[in-house]
Every structure is written in structure tokens, then in C-alpha cells.
Design a protein around this motif. Structure first.
Motif, PDB file in Angstrom:
ATOM      1  N   ASP A   1       0.819  -1.213   0.000  1.00 38.20           N
ATOM      2  CA  ASP A   1       0.000   0.000   0.000  1.00 38.20           C
ATOM      3  C   ASP A   1       0.850   1.259   0.000  1.00 38.20           C
ATOM      4  OD1 ASP A   1      -2.401  -1.407   0.005  1.00 38.20           O
ATOM      5  OD2 ASP A   1      -2.374  -1.620   2.179  1.00 38.20           O
ATOM      6  N   SER A  18       2.485   2.334  -3.412  1.00 37.07           N
ATOM      7  CA  SER A  18       1.482   2.809  -4.372  1.00 37.07           C
ATOM      8  C   SER A  18       0.975   4.199  -3.992  1.00 37.07           C
ATOM      9  CB  SER A  18       0.320   1.817  -4.470  1.00 37.07           C
ATOM     10  OG  SER A  18      -0.296   1.619  -3.221  1.00 37.07           O
ATOM     11  N   HIS A  19       0.817   4.450  -2.691  1.00 36.55           N
ATOM     12  CA  HIS A  19       0.369   5.776  -2.262  1.00 36.55           C
ATOM     13  C   HIS A  19       1.480   6.816  -2.414  1.00 36.55           C
ATOM     14  CE1 HIS A  19      -2.858   3.417  -0.326  1.00 36.55           C
ATOM     15  NE2 HIS A  19      -3.565   4.483  -0.567  1.00 36.55           N
ATOM     16  N   TYR A  29       1.440   7.660  -5.946  1.00 38.58           N
ATOM     17  CA  TYR A  29       0.245   8.448  -6.238  1.00 38.58           C
ATOM     18  C   TYR A  29       0.472   9.914  -5.853  1.00 38.58           C
ATOM     19  CZ  TYR A  29      -4.573  10.107  -6.157  1.00 38.58           C
ATOM     20  OH  TYR A  29      -5.719  10.821  -6.373  1.00 38.58           O
ATOM     21  N   SER A  84       1.260   6.736 -14.433  1.00 39.25           N
ATOM     22  CA  SER A  84      -0.086   6.162 -14.285  1.00 39.25           C
ATOM     23  C   SER A  84      -0.072   4.657 -14.551  1.00 39.25           C
ATOM     24  CB  SER A  84      -1.066   6.869 -15.220  1.00 39.25           C
ATOM     25  OG  SER A  84      -0.769   6.611 -16.576  1.00 39.25           O
ATOM     26  N   ILE A  98       1.722   2.998 -11.493  1.00 42.86           N
ATOM     27  CA  ILE A  98       0.845   2.954 -10.318  1.00 42.86           C
ATOM     28  C   ILE A  98      -0.194   1.847 -10.467  1.00 42.86           C
ATOM     29  CG2 ILE A  98      -0.910   4.237  -9.014  1.00 42.86           C
ATOM     30  CD1 ILE A  98       0.690   6.802  -9.738  1.00 42.86           C
ATOM     31  N   LYS A 154      -1.001  -1.263  -7.925  1.00 45.83           N
ATOM     32  CA  LYS A 154      -2.303  -1.474  -7.293  1.00 45.83           C
ATOM     33  C   LYS A 154      -3.387  -1.224  -8.337  1.00 45.83           C
ATOM     34  CE  LYS A 154      -4.131  -0.776  -2.661  1.00 45.83           C
ATOM     35  NZ  LYS A 154      -3.707  -2.097  -2.175  1.00 45.83           N
ATOM     36  N   THR A 210      -6.467  -0.983  -8.328  1.00 47.47           N
ATOM     37  CA  THR A 210      -7.566  -0.076  -7.975  1.00 47.47           C
ATOM     38  C   THR A 210      -7.264   1.372  -8.363  1.00 47.47           C
ATOM     39  OG1 THR A 210      -6.626   0.019  -5.741  1.00 47.47           O
ATOM     40  CG2 THR A 210      -8.491  -1.470  -6.077  1.00 47.47           C
ATOM     41  N   PHE A 211      -6.018   1.660  -8.708  1.00 46.44           N
ATOM     42  CA  PHE A 211      -5.642   3.005  -9.138  1.00 46.44           C
ATOM     43  C   PHE A 211      -5.779   3.188 -10.651  1.00 46.44           C
ATOM     44  CE2 PHE A 211      -3.591   3.183  -4.997  1.00 46.44           C
ATOM     45  CZ  PHE A 211      -3.786   4.505  -4.624  1.00 46.44           C
ATOM     46  N   VAL A 248      -6.474   6.520 -12.335  1.00 51.09           N
ATOM     47  CA  VAL A 248      -5.398   7.509 -12.495  1.00 51.09           C
ATOM     48  C   VAL A 248      -4.999   7.623 -13.968  1.00 51.09           C
ATOM     49  CG1 VAL A 248      -2.988   8.013 -11.912  1.00 51.09           C
ATOM     50  CG2 VAL A 248      -4.550   7.202 -10.154  1.00 51.09           C
TER      51      VAL A 248
END
Length: 276
Positions: free
Chosen positions: A212, A215-216, A219, A246, A249, A253, A255-256, A259
């Protein structure tokens, strides 16, 4: 080992930006470090389609990337500056590691078993059918597996994630500090400051990083590059960077994935479509 890896990661980012973003790129040590993980991630993922990421193959491509960086003139910049920046970044990563606890469930359940598969086999399609935990992985497992070579041995799996955070902290502080006194960049500098404060608070425990945190972090990095594009200069190079980030990322993950729509939107609103 952390110090050597710091230099190599920045060198990799320098090569990546020379080849993909801008052939006239000049070294920006901290920023290049963040793009270095992108190059290593893409290279290790593509290699794993053909060969396992074992210690010999990793060492071979580690040397190859190093030689390419040497050819493109990475070490032509001031040596004292490289040493100074590498020392600061590697020191932060070192502190993150020594104050972490090793008994964390994510590493034993997901990350390390998958890294072991990468080190022993070329890509196994449908590996998540063996066990669902192998679906909870990120491109950072490929990056960590790539650094298990004759130089870093098993420590190569441990170090990269801490360096991603370290490069990020120093980069954001530099962006804030360099633009603080500019009247036209005050908003950009202030937003960088807010991201830095939030990041130092949220990512100060290496034990809790998992997949996590990287990835954050990326981001937030994407957000800073986007702010640079919107507030400072709308250049094609920056749009290229946003597009690459993009994709990276998303590979960390899924779920991004939304982006990826941002560079697409910027492309359709650009008046340089043909050149892009």
C-alpha cells in the motif's frame, strides 16, 4: 549496500528519462531515483516472461544497466554532490529499516513467497490458482526480486521499498524548498509542503508498508507532477511522465486504474496532439 543501491537507482532513472522522456535530460538525483524504480520494474517484469529472476540473471542485467548509465554520462556530474545526496537518502532508508520489526504477516504470506517464485521460475500464468495469496502482489515484488544478486544477496529484497520512501521524502522537500520564495510558485510549494507533512506522518513505520505505501507514495508523486503540469509548465515531457507513472501505479495497485484517465484527459485537451 543501501548506499550502492541508492546510486544505482538514481542512475537507472537517469537512463530511463534519457531514453523515454527527454534525450536532453540532465541529472536530477532525487527525481531520477523515483523513475529508477519504474525502469527496474518494467525491465524485471519483461525479463520474467522469458527467464527466472535468479541471482545470475539479475547480476548480469544489473551490470548492463550500470554500463548504459556510464555510457550516457551519469557520473559526469559533480562526484561530491552524488556522494552527499546518496548519503542522505541511504541514511533515511537505513533508519527506516533498523527501526522496523520483521514479524509482519504480509511479507510471509504474500510478498516473500511470490518473490521466491520469481527467483526460481519464469512467469507462471495463473499462479493465483495455486493459492489466492499470489494475486495480492505488486510490481514492487519484481523490483525486490531483481535486486537479489551477487552484490546484495537476500538484502536486495529488503532495501528497495525503504529507498522508494527515502527518495520521495527528499524529493518533495527539495520541491518545497526550491520554490518557496518564488511568487509565481507559492501555491505549488505550499501543496508540496502539505504532501510532505502527510507523508512523513503516514509512512514513518517501514514495518507497515506492504504494497500500500509504495502505491500511495507514487500516487502522491503523480499528484506533484500533475500540479507541476497544471500550475507551472504544460510541457510534453511532463505529460509523458504522467503517462508512465499512471501505468506504473496501476501495476502496483489495480484499484488506481482511474489515475490512467488523467493523462488521457490532458492529452485530449492539449493543442499539441500531433506532436505527442
Amino acid at each position: 549496500q543501501i548506499f550502492v543501491l541508492t546510486i544505482f537507482i538514481s542512475l537507472s532513472g537517469y537512463v530511463f528519462r534519457k531514453l523515454v522522456i527527454n534525450s536532453n535530460h540532465s541529472s536530477k538525483f532525487e527525481e531520477d531515483g523515483l523513475y529508477g524504480f519504474v525502469l527496474v520494474g518494467f525491465v524485471s517484469l519483461l525479463l520474467n516472461f522469458l527467464i527466472p529472476l535468479n541471482i545470475f540473471n539479475n547480476s548480469l542485467f544489473f551490470i548492463l544497466i550500470g554500463l548504459i548509465g556510464l555510457y550516457f554520462g551519469f557520473f559526469n556530474q559533480e562526484k561530491k554532490l552524488i556522494f552527499k545526496k546518496s548519503f542522505v537518502i541511504s541514511l533515511i532508508a537505513f533508519v527506516l529499516i533498523i527501526y522496523s520489526s520483521v514479524n509482519r504477516p504480509d511479507a510471509w504470506l504474500y510478498h516473500l513467497p511470490f518473490s521466491s517464485i520469481l527467483n526460481e521460475h519464469k512467469i507462471i500464468l495463473g499462479v493465483a490458482n495455486i493459492h489466492e495469496r499470489f494475486a495480492h502482489i505488486s510490481i514492487f515484488q519484481y523490483i525486490s526480486s531483481f535486486f537479489q544478486n551477487y552484490i546484495f544477496l537476500l538484502n536486495g529484497i529488503l532495501i528497495p521499498v525503504s529507498l522508494a520512501a527515502s527518495f520521495f521524502f527528499v524529493y518533495v522537500f527539495k520541491e518545497f524548498n526550491e520554490n518557496f520564495f518564488s511568487k509565481f510558485k507559492a501555491i505549488y510549494s505550499y501543496l508540496c509542503f502539505l504532501i510532505l507533512v502527510l507523508s512523513l506522518y503516514a509512512f514513518n513505520r517501514y514495518s507497515e508498508y506492504g504494497n500500500d505505501a509504495p502505491s500511495h507514495l507514487y500516487y502522491f508523486f503523480f499528484t506533484i507532477v500533475l500540479l507541476k503540469y497544471l500550475l507551472l509548465k504544460k510541457s510534453i515531457e511532463t505529460l509523458k511522465e504522467l503517462s508512465v507513472l499512471s501505468v506504473f501505479i496501476f501495476l502496483m495497485k489495480p484499484t488506481f486504474i482511474l489515475v490512467a484517465l488523467i493523462p488521457l484527459f490532458l492529452f485530449f485537451n492539449s493543442n499539441k496532439k500531433e506532436k505527442i
